[in-house]
Design a protein around this motif. Structure first.
Motif, mmCIF file in Angstrom:
data_model
loop_
_atom_site.group_PDB
_atom_site.id
_atom_site.type_symbol
_atom_site.label_atom_id
_atom_site.label_comp_id
_atom_site.label_asym_id
_atom_site.label_seq_id
_atom_site.Cartn_x
_atom_site.Cartn_y
_atom_site.Cartn_z
ATOM 1 N N THR A 255 70.945 12.124 39.137
ATOM 2 C CA THR A 255 69.859 10.716 39.509
ATOM 3 C C THR A 255 69.152 10.446 40.986
ATOM 4 O O THR A 255 67.720 10.009 40.280
ATOM 5 C CB THR A 255 70.898 9.546 38.889
ATOM 6 N N TYR B 224 65.137 10.698 40.725
ATOM 7 C CA TYR B 224 64.250 9.098 40.650
ATOM 8 C C TYR B 224 63.926 8.942 42.223
ATOM 9 O O TYR B 224 62.240 8.527 42.485
ATOM 10 C CB TYR B 224 65.519 8.147 41.427
ATOM 11 N N ALA C 264 60.910 -3.107 35.317
ATOM 12 C CA ALA C 264 60.986 -2.302 34.676
ATOM 13 C C ALA C 264 61.950 -1.178 35.523
ATOM 14 O O ALA C 264 62.063 -0.824 34.144
ATOM 15 C CB ALA C 264 59.884 -2.270 34.127
ATOM 16 N N PHE C 265 61.201 -0.878 36.633
ATOM 17 C CA PHE C 265 61.527 0.316 36.977
ATOM 18 C C PHE C 265 63.235 0.182 37.849
ATOM 19 O O PHE C 265 63.733 2.015 37.298
ATOM 20 C CB PHE C 265 60.248 1.005 37.678
ATOM 21 N N GLN D 128 66.400 0.199 35.368
ATOM 22 C CA GLN D 128 66.202 2.337 34.696
ATOM 23 C C GLN D 128 67.227 2.859 35.257
ATOM 24 O O GLN D 128 68.047 3.673 34.256
ATOM 25 C CB GLN D 128 65.586 2.831 34.023
#
Length: 207
Positions: free
Chosen positions: A8, A12, A134-135, A138
């Motif tokens: 992850t 990212y 929004a980012f 996530q």
């Protein structure tokens, strides 16, 4: 690291690294300062941009960013303020392009001015607000631990990558501009940056 998987975090970092090298208002502002006033001003402008991003991240953590995006009137006001500010920066760059003291590129912008203008450029970018809302969430995994702590970590990494990219560009371009003292070259660069600012401002205004 707060339970977040290596996969992850790597994913990212890869995504934000690509995003950071995409030209936008923040990068253009850093490059303009570095070109016109030298490496020191470019680096300080980058610090101002990073400060603005830190505020955006804090707003996401506190839930304020979601409130702004949920208010059409407030969001539109910020969008128009950002557009006007970018156009003003472009006009200012055109006006100053013919008066630059190119033999001393470090003169003309105080550290405070460079920092504050970088801060305002970032804060008045509504796309940065939307991006943060929004980012960042996530990549939050509720099963990996405290979501707030994860947001802080992800936000800190975001700011660190952006700062690294902008400082590197600001310092490098500033040193190059210091060596290339030809007035015509400097004026062309300033006019190119001015056009970019105005174009970005118009694009922002049009949504």
């Amino acid at each position: 690291m707060l339970g977040l998987s290596v996969t992850t975090l790597v994913g990212y970092l890869a995504v934000i690294a690509v995003l950071m090298i995409t030209p936008g208002p923040d990068m253009m502002f850093v490059l303009t300062n570095a070109t016109r006033y030298g490496a020191r001003s470019g680096v300080i402008a980058a610090l101002g941009v990073a400060a603005g991003e830190t505020i955006h991240v804090a707003a996401v953590v506190c839930g304020l960013a979601a409130v702004i995006t949920a208010s059409p009137v407030l969001f539109t006001a910020i969008r128009w303020a950002g557009a006007v500010y970018l156009v003003i920066l472009g006009i200012r760059a055109v006006r100053l392009s013919g008066t630059a003291n190119h033999s001393h590129p470090e003169r003309g912008a105080t550290p405070r001015q460079a920092f504050l203008r970088g801060l305002v450029t970032n804060l008045l970018n509504p796309k940065m607000i939307m991006f943060s809302v929004a980012f960042l969430p996530q990549f939050v995994d509720p099963a990996a631990g405290d979501p707030t702590a994860q947001l802080i970590l992800l936000g800190a990494l975001f700011v660190a990558v952006q700062l690294t990219v902008d400082v590197t560009l600001g310092a490098g371009v500033g040193r190059l501009a210091h060596r290339m003292t030809d007035g015509l070259w400097s004026r062309r660069i300033n006019r190119l940056c001015a056009f970019a600012f105005v174009a970005l401002g118009v694009r922002l205004a049009l949504g």
